[in-house]
Design an enzyme around this catalytic site. Sequence first.
Site, PDB file in Angstrom:
ATOM      1  N   ARG A 170     -34.327 -92.025  42.716  1.00 28.39           N
ATOM      2  CA  ARG A 170     -33.198 -91.092  42.543  1.00 28.39           C
ATOM      3  C   ARG A 170     -33.286 -90.568  41.118  1.00 28.39           C
ATOM      4  O   ARG A 170     -33.272 -91.356  40.154  1.00 28.39           O
ATOM      5  CB  ARG A 170     -31.863 -91.793  42.782  1.00 28.39           C
ATOM      6  N   ARG A 181     -26.436 -94.568  56.925  1.00 25.16           N
ATOM      7  CA  ARG A 181     -27.501 -94.501  55.914  1.00 25.16           C
ATOM      8  C   ARG A 181     -28.431 -95.700  56.083  1.00 25.16           C
ATOM      9  O   ARG A 181     -29.654 -95.593  55.966  1.00 25.16           O
ATOM     10  CB  ARG A 181     -26.904 -94.516  54.491  1.00 25.16           C
ATOM     11  N   ASP A 229     -18.918 -81.501  49.808  1.00 26.34           N
ATOM     12  CA  ASP A 229     -19.441 -82.405  48.776  1.00 26.34           C
ATOM     13  C   ASP A 229     -18.672 -82.095  47.491  1.00 26.34           C
ATOM     14  O   ASP A 229     -17.968 -81.082  47.396  1.00 26.34           O
ATOM     15  CB  ASP A 229     -20.961 -82.162  48.611  1.00 26.34           C
ATOM     16  N   CYS A 241     -20.448 -86.850  52.425  1.00 29.43           N
ATOM     17  CA  CYS A 241     -21.526 -87.783  52.051  1.00 29.43           C
ATOM     18  C   CYS A 241     -21.026 -88.890  51.128  1.00 29.43           C
ATOM     19  O   CYS A 241     -21.667 -89.932  51.027  1.00 29.43           O
ATOM     20  CB  CYS A 241     -22.679 -87.020  51.407  1.00 29.43           C
ATOM     21  N   GLN A 274     -29.608 -88.337  53.052  1.00 28.14           N
ATOM     22  CA  GLN A 274     -28.214 -88.149  53.451  1.00 28.14           C
ATOM     23  C   GLN A 274     -28.106 -87.178  54.623  1.00 28.14           C
ATOM     24  O   GLN A 274     -27.433 -87.465  55.612  1.00 28.14           O
ATOM     25  CB  GLN A 274     -27.400 -87.635  52.253  1.00 28.14           C
ATOM     26  N   HIS A 292     -31.171 -83.850  48.914  1.00 26.45           N
ATOM     27  CA  HIS A 292     -30.739 -85.206  49.273  1.00 26.45           C
ATOM     28  C   HIS A 292     -31.095 -85.419  50.752  1.00 26.45           C
ATOM     29  O   HIS A 292     -30.207 -85.504  51.621  1.00 26.45           O
ATOM     30  CB  HIS A 292     -29.238 -85.350  49.015  1.00 26.45           C
TER      31      HIS A 292
HETATM   32  N1  NVA Z   1     -24.082 -83.641  45.147  1.00 27.78           N
HETATM   33  C1  NVA Z   1     -23.778 -85.025  44.828  1.00 27.78           C
HETATM   34  C2  NVA Z   1     -24.194 -85.911  45.938  1.00 27.78           C
HETATM   35  C3  NVA Z   1     -23.858 -87.369  45.727  1.00 27.78           C
HETATM   36  C4  NVA Z   1     -24.316 -88.232  46.850  1.00 27.78           C
HETATM   37  C5  NVA Z   1     -24.487 -85.399  43.543  1.00 27.78           C
HETATM   38  O1  NVA Z   1     -25.660 -85.021  43.378  1.00 27.78           O
HETATM   39  O2  NVA Z   1     -23.887 -86.053  42.701  1.00 27.78           O
HETATM   40  N1   CP Z   2     -24.002 -90.403  49.421  1.00 24.95           N
HETATM   41  C1   CP Z   2     -24.716 -91.093  48.507  1.00 24.95           C
HETATM   42  O1   CP Z   2     -25.927 -90.861  48.329  1.00 24.95           O
HETATM   43  O2   CP Z   2     -24.016 -92.027  47.852  1.00 24.95           O
HETATM   44  P1   CP Z   2     -24.460 -92.824  46.533  1.00 24.95           P
HETATM   45  O3   CP Z   2     -24.478 -91.812  45.411  1.00 24.95           O
HETATM   46  O4   CP Z   2     -23.420 -93.868  46.357  1.00 24.95           O
HETATM   47  O5   CP Z   2     -25.831 -93.393  46.751  1.00 24.95           O
END
Ligand code: NVA
Ligand code: CP
Length: 307
Positions: free
Chosen positions: A101, A293, A225, A265, A131, A128
């Site tokens: 990540r 997930r 989101d 999500c 997800q 992502h």
């Molecule tokens: N768009 C959000 C998704 C979190 C799962 C982010 O990147 O923070």
């Molecule tokens: N939705 C998601 O990816 O959650 P986290 O940021 O907690 O991993």
Amino acid sequence: MNKDFLDLAQWSRDELESLLTLAAELKAAPAKFSQVLAGKSLAMIFKKSSTRTRVSFEVGMFQLGGQAIFMSSAHTQVGRGEPLKDTARVLSRYVDGIMIRTFEHSDVETLACYASVPVINGLTDFLHPCQVLTDIFTIKEHLGVDFSELSGLKVAYIGDGNNMANSWINAALRFDFDLKIACPAGYEPDSALLDRVNRKVGGGKVAVVNDPLTAANGALVLNTDVWASMGQEDEALIRRKAFAGYQINTELLKVAAPNPLVLHCLPAHRGEEITESLFERYQDLIFTQAENRLHVQKALLVTLMAK
Ligand code: NVA
Ligand code: CP
């Protein structure tokens, strides 16, 4: 099949459907798969925070008979500037797969290019895919339909043209969805992806509009989101103004299809992209989405690592 899972666009619809079919088997009979990854290790590099991604991958590896190694960039040489191309080659000598990540999508691509083991994208600023793949699984499971019946599914995405919106575009092109994204001017999804839409690369229909009601009209799935993603904390105030009105609320639900699905999500910011009352009305579906997930990623791990 691609060695890695970086982007839904790099996997065919058949491959994605097989993966989701396996996820359903894993969810129904987890014990059957308890030793599939015995002796295997997954390294998990995190340059951003996570609750669901970290725990579902870690528990998933354990349930498959393997182990996961959490590598926060704050406590590994990655965070002190060791190049990812070196990290990729070192980790490939120890582990059987890497999940990352990070911010830049090019980080994931570099890692995949230099790693001899599978690399999984656990979120970048651009995409992502884990997800959205899970979201498709959740929709199919909830509706109880075949894959063929997903074609033409009316999906509305309300909010920022971010990693989730971009991944939904890839999903629409692969699964022939009728996707409408409502976002404020200046916050549209990635232009190269919209170019793919305009060149009709893949099936499905994708429209980007400014009015949330237009996007929600007739939609069976309503999706949203956060207004400010990880790494955009400094923009939170300005984004709160820009996104006012880009919210899943009862007004939107009134114009959607009968009995719509509301997905998130997570993490959710109640009162911003979704109202408290609608979040709580749909909490069971939203937390099933979070649970899924685990099942979908286990299918991904088995598909990529059980050789
Ligand atoms: N768009 C959000 C998704 C979190 C799962 C982010 O990147 O923070
Ligand atoms: N939705 C998601 O990816 O959650 P986290 O940021 O907690 O991993």
